[in-house]
Design a protein around this motif. Structure first.
Motif, mmCIF file in Angstrom:
data_model
loop_
_atom_site.group_PDB
_atom_site.id
_atom_site.type_symbol
_atom_site.label_atom_id
_atom_site.label_comp_id
_atom_site.label_asym_id
_atom_site.label_seq_id
_atom_site.Cartn_x
_atom_site.Cartn_y
_atom_site.Cartn_z
ATOM 1 N N GLY A 1 0.817 -1.204 0.000
ATOM 2 C CA GLY A 1 0.000 0.000 0.000
ATOM 3 C C GLY A 1 0.854 1.258 0.000
ATOM 4 O O GLY A 1 1.919 1.303 0.631
ATOM 5 N N VAL A 2 0.387 2.276 -0.711
ATOM 6 C CA VAL A 2 1.071 3.566 -0.778
ATOM 7 C C VAL A 2 0.039 4.658 -0.552
ATOM 8 O O VAL A 2 -1.018 4.674 -1.197
ATOM 9 N N ARG A 3 0.335 5.579 0.365
ATOM 10 C CA ARG A 3 -0.567 6.708 0.592
ATOM 11 C C ARG A 3 0.248 7.988 0.725
ATOM 12 O O ARG A 3 1.171 8.072 1.543
ATOM 13 N N PHE A 4 -0.125 8.960 -0.072
ATOM 14 C CA PHE A 4 0.558 10.253 -0.082
ATOM 15 C C PHE A 4 -0.409 11.346 0.345
ATOM 16 O O PHE A 4 -1.561 11.390 -0.101
ATOM 17 N N ASN A 5 0.069 12.228 1.212
ATOM 18 C CA ASN A 5 -0.678 13.423 1.589
ATOM 19 C C ASN A 5 0.224 14.634 1.420
ATOM 20 O O ASN A 5 1.397 14.621 1.842
ATOM 21 N N GLY A 6 -0.315 15.666 0.802
ATOM 22 C CA GLY A 6 0.430 16.901 0.636
ATOM 23 C C GLY A 6 -0.484 18.086 0.854
ATOM 24 O O GLY A 6 -1.694 18.018 0.595
ATOM 25 N N ALA A 7 0.077 19.179 1.361
ATOM 26 C CA ALA A 7 -0.726 20.378 1.616
ATOM 27 C C ALA A 7 0.125 21.619 1.461
ATOM 28 O O ALA A 7 1.336 21.611 1.736
ATOM 29 N N TYR A 8 -0.522 22.682 1.013
ATOM 30 C CA TYR A 8 0.134 23.984 0.923
ATOM 31 C C TYR A 8 -0.911 25.053 1.222
ATOM 32 O O TYR A 8 -2.040 25.003 0.709
ATOM 33 N N SER A 9 -0.554 26.008 2.069
ATOM 34 C CA SER A 9 -1.432 27.149 2.335
ATOM 35 C C SER A 9 -0.582 28.372 2.588
ATOM 36 O O SER A 9 0.567 28.274 3.052
ATOM 37 N N ASP A 10 -1.147 29.538 2.298
ATOM 38 C CA ASP A 10 -0.390 30.775 2.426
ATOM 39 C C ASP A 10 -1.373 31.942 2.541
ATOM 40 O O ASP A 10 -2.451 31.910 1.954
ATOM 41 N N GLY A 11 -0.983 32.960 3.324
ATOM 42 C CA GLY A 11 -1.803 34.162 3.401
ATOM 43 C C GLY A 11 -1.895 34.730 4.801
ATOM 44 O O GLY A 11 -1.308 34.210 5.758
ATOM 45 N N ASP A 12 -2.665 35.806 4.938
ATOM 46 C CA ASP A 12 -2.856 36.489 6.220
ATOM 47 C C ASP A 12 -3.920 35.777 7.050
ATOM 48 O O ASP A 12 -4.891 35.229 6.524
ATOM 49 N N THR A 13 -3.749 35.816 8.372
ATOM 50 C CA THR A 13 -4.732 35.257 9.284
ATOM 51 C C THR A 13 -5.673 36.350 9.763
ATOM 52 O O THR A 13 -5.573 37.506 9.354
ATOM 53 N N SER A 14 -6.575 35.993 10.689
ATOM 54 C CA SER A 14 -7.534 36.969 11.220
ATOM 55 C C SER A 14 -6.895 37.957 12.174
ATOM 56 O O SER A 14 -7.485 38.983 12.496
ATOM 57 N N THR A 15 -5.680 37.646 12.659
ATOM 58 C CA THR A 15 -4.974 38.548 13.560
ATOM 59 C C THR A 15 -4.205 39.589 12.752
ATOM 60 O O THR A 15 -3.534 39.246 11.774
ATOM 61 N N VAL A 16 -4.287 40.834 13.160
ATOM 62 C CA VAL A 16 -3.643 41.928 12.436
ATOM 63 C C VAL A 16 -2.144 41.667 12.301
ATOM 64 O O VAL A 16 -1.473 41.301 13.266
#
Length: 817
Positions: free
Chosen positions: A321-336
């Motif tokens: 079995g082979v399982r791949f997970n990938g993620a990317y996120s970028d940007g401003d949060t709710s905090t100033v």
């Protein structure tokens, strides 16, 4: 197609080795792009499905469950909406062929899935069934086939009705156990819940558990908690059952298992040694059904991200079995002024042989946070002001916290005989962090702060291993499950903090200063070694089953050794004195099943913390023996059928050190005693209505203090009432509404109980919609945390405060190609 019918299908699934994960991911991206552009999907005829596959389908309306099963099995089903109207199903968990799966879902309904000459299935009323059908308007009976996993390659405990938690989880070295047969307080949250709540860290999952309270800002994978009046540090969270392994992130997890209370016998001593509880992160594995899942999402204020989850099985009997997970996120949060960039990738490999089973996990994670949230220390005697607006931070605009984590682990086992199994595991993890921030000290009730600007690079190298034997045998009328293991954890770290000056500001009106220079200061890869810690342990345990398994008694011992050396950051020389201590801790647990669905339990177990090195008094330089905490607990667990309730009453005594002024000797002279009652519930209480959470009543007191000054006073950061309760309601086909309330009573900041923060309550809400769009199962999710945007101090412990986060909106769409 006849009026009143719906038909759903999926694109063809390919199993051959010639189709790589990269091409599968590329296909998912192309399909997603085509759908976004409005191009209709083209579906090939699904190939003949495998003889049987593993399914874990959450409850829902009957047509939802049938369609999810058909989608995962890769077949077409035509549904007459009049036959499924008003009906629900508790879902399906277990291994089934296609026809058997349809039969299990429809048992007792008076309906059947009939194969069609042109392929696929059609839903019809079963021959001989009354026109009303036995199941008309009623929830269908629970169908659940669960295995008792013993090691790598075995299925995890099945999801409980509602799909939010599992029926059981890993109880340390004792292996996986059903919750009714576990003599401890354990909750295993599923990947379905992680996805539905759009969790980004462990702290988001802890919001479902009334026993836990976060005590450190939630910037990324590092989360510290208070549990049963004691700490549970981020470094003490295990990954794949191993301490010291840095998780690639919650995106890689199939389960998150949280055990409340002392657990030295079960898990040994972690890198820090918190006694309040333990967390085990279970990596994802490839299922028997191919998976290609793409999620796109938005998080307020302007963060965008994408996640991919792809799995396949290959070879004879799909053993690899082979399982791949990938993620990317970028940007401003709710905090100033705050922003965050996260990149992660994990790869899980497993081999399921007849006698040998192996799992391999590889992971990478990068997290860059600008203007991260930090704790705020409070000077003694200062009245605590009201928390400012949650969007307002007082970290300097040039502050940052950048982390890098690499993890590699392997676990395997081999059946020497049908009753004797050898197992072993090993792992390596490297963590690097570079921080430039302000340590803030509250000096006035008006919000005045003194800030110490700090540059803090560090690294931590962890190497861990364990090996052992597990066997079953019968002596008279008693069945024994014996386990013996040895384990080791080696930690090498370097930490150098440099103070860059003092400035003044205010939490209500921050004053910003120029960024201090760090030219010439080393990064994490240039920091010298400052510490080395070696943990070794040996454990044995026997679980004895009697009365056809209704009575189970577990008894075990663990011997733990700790060797610690600290090094000069400038010369590299060993700083006196080194620490070399060991201790043996017992544990015992008893479970008695009064009925098949009702059990009572009791346990006595101890917790471990590294003893202190004395820095004052006539015995300066002495190393104290490890601190041993002692827990007594009794409880009951009741499985109503589609929902369950648990109750636990406990007492936990934790030693601590202080200087005895009468003798001028620093020793293990202090103690705190925590008593508590925990009530929890989970599952589907009625058709389409699910509850998750409970209430914890905590009485954490200082029972032995210096000169008795604080005897009887409350422990810092230990609220007397903690309430977490979330609910879900299926309001229409595919549409679910969610809500949650979290309440924490007031907390004391100082040991004298002169400084405190008020109680707080947070409300969350959300919705999700599951549908089939152009033949692709699609789920749209909306979650809002801190719905009312309330500002409050979350926790007060060890003389520091943690502020609430502002209202945060998360929106995502998930496509299962």
């Amino acid at each position: 197609m006849q009026p009143g019918f719906e038909a759903f299908t999926l694109p063809a699934r390919h199993h051959g080795a010639g189709r790589s994960m990269a091409s599968a991911a590329f296909t998912a991206v192309v399909l997603f792009g085509a759908m976004a552009a409005g191009v209709p999907a083209v579906h090939a005829q699904a190939p003949a499905p495998a003889a049987s596959s593993r399914y874990d389908i959450a409850p829902g309306t009957l047509d939802q469950v049938l369609n999810r099963f058909a989608a995962q099995a890769g077949v077409l089903i035509a549904i007459d909406a009049s036959l499924t109207a008003g009906r629900t199903s508790p879902g399906l968990a277990g291994t089934f062929g296609v026809r058997d799966g349809f039969g299990a879902i429809l048992v007792g309904s008076g309906l059947e899935a009939v194969p069609q000459p042109a392929g696929g299935y059609a839903l019809h009323r079963a021959l001989g069934a009354a026109s009303g059908g036995a199941g008309d308007g009623r929830q269908l009976p629970v169908v659940q086939v669960s295995a008792r996993p013993e090691g790598p390659g075995d299925p995890l405990p099945a999801a409980y009705a509602g799909g939010q938690v599992a029926r059981g989880g890993r109880v340390g070295g004792l292996g996986d156990k059903d919750f009714l047969e576990t003599p401890f307080s354990l909750t295993a949250y599923t990947s379905q819940l992680i996805e539905d709540q759009q969790a980004r860290t462990i702290a988001d999952m802890a919001d479902n558990n009334p026993s836990l309270r976060m005590i450190y800002p939630d910037n990324d994978v590092f989360n510290d908690f208070a549990v049963r009046g004691n700490k549970l540090k981020a470094l003490d969270a295990a990954y794949a059952g191993l301490y010291g392994m840095m998780s690639p992130g919650i995106e890689s997890l199939e389960r998150l298992e949280i055990l409340s209370g002392a657990n030295a016998l079960l898990n040994g001593l972690g890198p820090v040694g918190g006694v309040g509880g333990s967390i085990n992160q279970v990596p994802k594995r490839a299922g028997d059904t191919p998976l290609t899942r793409l999620t796109t999402g938005y998080i307020s204020d302007s963060q965008w991200g994408v996640k991919a989850d792809v799995s396949r099985r290959f070879g004879e009997d799909q053993r690899l079995g082979v399982r791949f997970n990938g993620a990317y996120s970028d940007g401003d949060t709710s905090t100033v002024r705050q922003s965050r960039t996260v990149q992660m990738a994990s790869l899980g490999l497993d081999y399921r042989g007849e006698r040998a089973r192996v799992e391999v996990d590889l992971g990478l994670r990068r997290n860059d946070t600008s203007v991260p949230a930090r704790t705020t220390y409070v000077l003694a005697g200062v009245a605590i002001p009201a928390a400012p607006k949650p969007i307002q931070g007082w970290q300097q605009p040039w502050a940052y916290d950048n982390t890098r984590a690499t993890t590699a682990a392997v676990r395997g086992e081999y059946d020497l005989t049908p009753a004797l199994t050898a197992f072993a595991a090993a792992g390596y993890s490297r963590f690097e962090e570079q921080q430039l921030f302000s340590n803030s000290f509250l000096t006035s009730s008006t919000g005045a702060l003194t800030q110490s600007q700090v540059y803090w690079p560090l690294y931590r190298d962890n190497t861990t291993a364990e090996a052992g034997l597990r066997t079953k045998l019968q002596t008279g009328g008693i069945e024994h499950q014996l386990v013996a293991s040895v384990g080791a954890l080696k930690v090498r770290n370097g930490i150098v903090a440099t103070s860059l000056g003092l400035t003044s500001t205010n939490i209500y009106n921050p004053v910003f200063v120029a960024q201090p220079s760090i030219v010439g200061l080393a990064g994490p890869d240039g920091v010298p070694r400052t510490g080395a810690t070696d943990f070794t342990g040996v454990a044995v345990a026997d679980t004895m089953s009697m009365l056809d398994g209704r009575l189970q008694f577990t008894l075990g011992l663990r011997h733990q050794s700790i060797n610690v050396k600290n090094y000069s950051a400038t010369t590299g020389a060993v700083l006196p004195p080194p620490y070399d201590r060991s201790v043996t801790t017992p544990g015992a647990g008893l479970v008695f099943k009064l009925q098949d669905n009702l059990s009572v339990y009791a346990n006595y177990i101890e917790g471990l913390q590294q003893g202190a090195t004395v820095s004052g008094g006539s015995n300066v330089g002495q190393t104290l023996a490890p601190f041993v905490s002692k827990q007594h607990e009794v409880g009951a667990k009741f499985d109503v059928g589609s929902w369950a309730v648990t109750a636990a009453i406990y007492q936990l005594r934790t030693p601590n050190g202080f200087l005895d002024t009468a003798t001028n000797i620093y020793g293990i002279n202090g103690e705190q005693r925590t008593r508590g009652l925990e009530l929890n519930t989970f599952g589907e209480i009625t058709r389409g209505v699910r509850l998750l959470g409970g209430v914890a009543f905590v009485d954490a007191r200082q029972t032995r203090t210096q000169n008795g000054t604080n005897n009887g006073k409350h422990v810092t950061g230990a609220p007397r009432v903690q309430f977490n309760l979330g609910g879900e309601v299926d309001v229409a086909a595919g549409l679910t509404l969610t809500a949650r309330a979290i309440h924490t009573s007031s907390q004391y900041l100082d040991l004298a109980n002169a400084q405190s923060i008020p109680s707080w309550t947070r409300y969350d809400a959300g919705a999700r919609y599951r549908t089939i769009w152009n033949g692709v199962p699609t789920t749209v999710r909306l979650n809002v945390t801190n719905l009312l945007n309330k500002s409050y101090w979350v926790s007060a412990i060890d003389s520091y405060l943690v502020q609430s986060t502002p209202r945060t909106v998360q929106l995502s769409a998930t496509f299962d190609f």
